[in-house]
Design an enzyme around this catalytic site. Structure first.
Site, PDB file in Angstrom:
ATOM      1  N   SER A  16      -6.337 -51.449   1.888  1.00  0.00           N
ATOM      2  CA  SER A  16      -5.775 -50.165   2.298  1.00  0.00           C
ATOM      3  C   SER A  16      -5.871 -49.940   3.808  1.00  0.00           C
ATOM      4  CB  SER A  16      -6.468 -49.042   1.516  1.00  0.00           C
ATOM      5  OG  SER A  16      -5.813 -47.823   1.685  1.00  0.00           O
ATOM      6  N   ASP A  62      -0.539 -46.091   6.257  1.00  0.00           N
ATOM      7  CA  ASP A  62      -1.699 -46.967   6.367  1.00  0.00           C
ATOM      8  C   ASP A  62      -1.282 -48.374   5.942  1.00  0.00           C
ATOM      9  OD1 ASP A  62      -1.467 -46.522   3.628  1.00  0.00           O
ATOM     10  OD2 ASP A  62      -3.624 -46.496   3.287  1.00  0.00           O
ATOM     11  N   ASP A  90      -1.477 -50.306   3.362  1.00  0.00           N
ATOM     12  CA  ASP A  90      -0.789 -50.614   2.108  1.00  0.00           C
ATOM     13  C   ASP A  90       0.208 -49.532   1.711  1.00  0.00           C
ATOM     14  OD1 ASP A  90      -2.706 -48.707   1.333  1.00  0.00           O
ATOM     15  OD2 ASP A  90      -2.953 -49.593  -0.655  1.00  0.00           O
ATOM     16  N   ASP A 133       0.080 -46.351   0.879  1.00  0.00           N
ATOM     17  CA  ASP A 133      -0.104 -45.353  -0.174  1.00  0.00           C
ATOM     18  C   ASP A 133      -0.587 -44.027   0.412  1.00  0.00           C
ATOM     19  OD1 ASP A 133      -2.738 -45.958   0.414  1.00  0.00           O
ATOM     20  OD2 ASP A 133      -3.346 -46.309  -1.661  1.00  0.00           O
TER      21      ASP A 133
END
Length: 445
Positions: A101, A240, A242, A244
């Protein structure tokens, strides 16, 4: 039964340190394949972000899954919510995301999605954990899993994101700066906004395996703020690693966090009669969000910190909208998990309908001063449970006389105690936060 490997958001740690090692990932792939095969025929999707270790772990998981007899479909670098979506559309038994992440490149992690694009059921996670502690076997050669690559994954997800807004949507005349954090959204995010008519300037979309989240993206928005002002853009969007979570920057360069974005989406849904139930926030959501929603007659409840808990609360209440101030925003009317691109599109739609700038749209939410202090500790007993810390929290809460909140919690991913104090008077809030942080530090010494 307590979990040995899985945390609240999968398995995460530093690359090369157990369990984030090739050996463990091989065994994890096998254990997951064996668990999913018990449900019948097994097909598993694997996607990843752009950190260099993703290639190594992708190969290890692929080998383990194949050894268990599970077929594997490789997606390459894709946003986490894209993997949830594609797992559903390909009718796979599960999806695997290789990502840490918003963490730096030297960390990595694994999270799973069920065939419905949701978090894995507890019983499946526990089954995988049990299998991890048993000897690894290999199915007969004729039963080994096959591996193939989905070459049109990005195009499929781009079309899905565009389908979350009316087909007549046209963002022509809207000038955006998009910061992709050198992460998983570096290709798809600019395409989505451009194909909907916006003029898009892109930052941090040259991943080299080491620069993901490095002084860019939603955790470091200063470059985006400068670019929005310099280019006289309407607003900036920061993802960010990833994709999400999302934060925005208005035309003045001011940061607009997840609480404010959640408010803008909720108000728009309510005005169109599309808001089902209320809104789920977390213990860290600003008190101002709760008050602003109350002014609109919108119910608000707090879940524990973490999108897993937000989603659980939404499911329990049959509500559709929730999120965190960090920028995880869940729009259940469109998808099954937090999706930064989908959330950003809902905000842009709300602005277009109201013919407002982002700076104007956020004015109805007056955030209360909130101070967060992180205190590192060595481990062992949870400092939050210490009697001296509990007494100090009770004392500060009483002194605030119902005009603020105190929240202490242990981080789920780092050896930190997060001390949060919120109230009307910023100077007072800061002094209370420092006072509590000092107590926690003394307890940890």
């Amino acid at each position: 039964m307590s979990r040995k490997y899985f945390g609240t958001d999968g398995i995460r740690g530093r690359v090369g340190e157990f369990p984030i090692t090739p050996e463990f990932m091989l065994k994890l792939g096998w254990a997951a394949g064996m668990a999913f095969r018990r449900q019948g025929a097994c097909r598993v999707l694997i996607g990843k972000d752009t950190r260099i270790s993703g290639y190594m772990f992708e190969s290890a998981l692929e080998a383990g899954l194949s050894a268990a007899g599970a077929d594997v479909l490789l997606l390459g670098p894709m946003p986490t919510p894209a993997i949830a979506y594609l797992t559903r559309t390909f009718h796979a038994e599960a999806g695997i995301v290789i990502s840490a992440s918003h963490n730096p490149h030297h960390d990595n992690g694994i999270k799973f999605f069920s065939g419905q694009g949701t978090k894995l059921p507890d019983e499946v996670e526990l089954m995988i954990e049990e299998l991890l502690d048993t000897p690894m076997s290999v199915v007969e050669s004729a039963q080994l899993g096959k591996v193939s690559r989905i070459n049109d994954a990005a195009g499929r997800y781009i079309e899905f994101c565009k389908s979350s807004v009316p087909s007549s949507t046209d963002f022509a005349g809207l000038k955006l700066v998009v910061d992709c954090a050198h992460g998983a959204a570096y290709k798809v995010a600019p395409s989505v906004f451009r194909e909907l008519g916006a003029e898009v300037s892109v930052l941090s979309a040259q991943p080299n395996g080491l620069n993901i989240n490095d002084e860019c993206g939603s955790t470091h928005v200063s470059a985006l703020q400068a670019a929005v002002v310099a280019q006289q853009a309407d607003l900036g969007i920061a993802f960010d690693g990833d994709a999400d979570r999302v934060l925005m920057v208005d035309h003045t360069g001011a940061v607009v966090d997840g609480d404010e974005l959640l408010f803008i989406i909720a108000r728009d849904l309510q005005e169109r009669g599309k808001l089902q139930g209320g809104v789920v926030g977390t213990l860290m959501s600003n008190l101002g969000l709760e008050l602003a929603l109350a002014d609109l007659g919108i119910p608000f409840v707090r879940a524990k910190v973490g999108d897993r808990y937000v989603i659980s609360e939404l499911l329990e209440r049959n509500w559709q909208l929730g999120g965190e101030n960090s920028g995880h925003i869940v729009c259940f009317q469109h998808t099954t998990t937090g999706d930064a691109i989908i959330a950003a599109l809902q905000v842009l739609l709300a602005l277009k309908r109201r013919e407002q700038s982002l700076a104007e749209a956020r004015q109805s939410l007056r955030k209360c001063p909130q101070v967060l202090v992180n205190v590192r500790f060595a481990g062992g007993q949870n400092p939050v449970e210490h009697a001296a810390v509990q007494e100090a929290c009770a004392r500060v809460t009483e002194l605030m006389g119902g005009r603020g909140r105190v929240l202490l919690r242990k981080s789920g991913t780092e050896p930190l105690v997060r001390v949060m104090v919120e109230g009307d008077d910023e100077a007072l809030v800061r002094s209370y936060a420092d006072e509590l942080a000092k107590v926690v530090t003394e307890v940890c010494a």
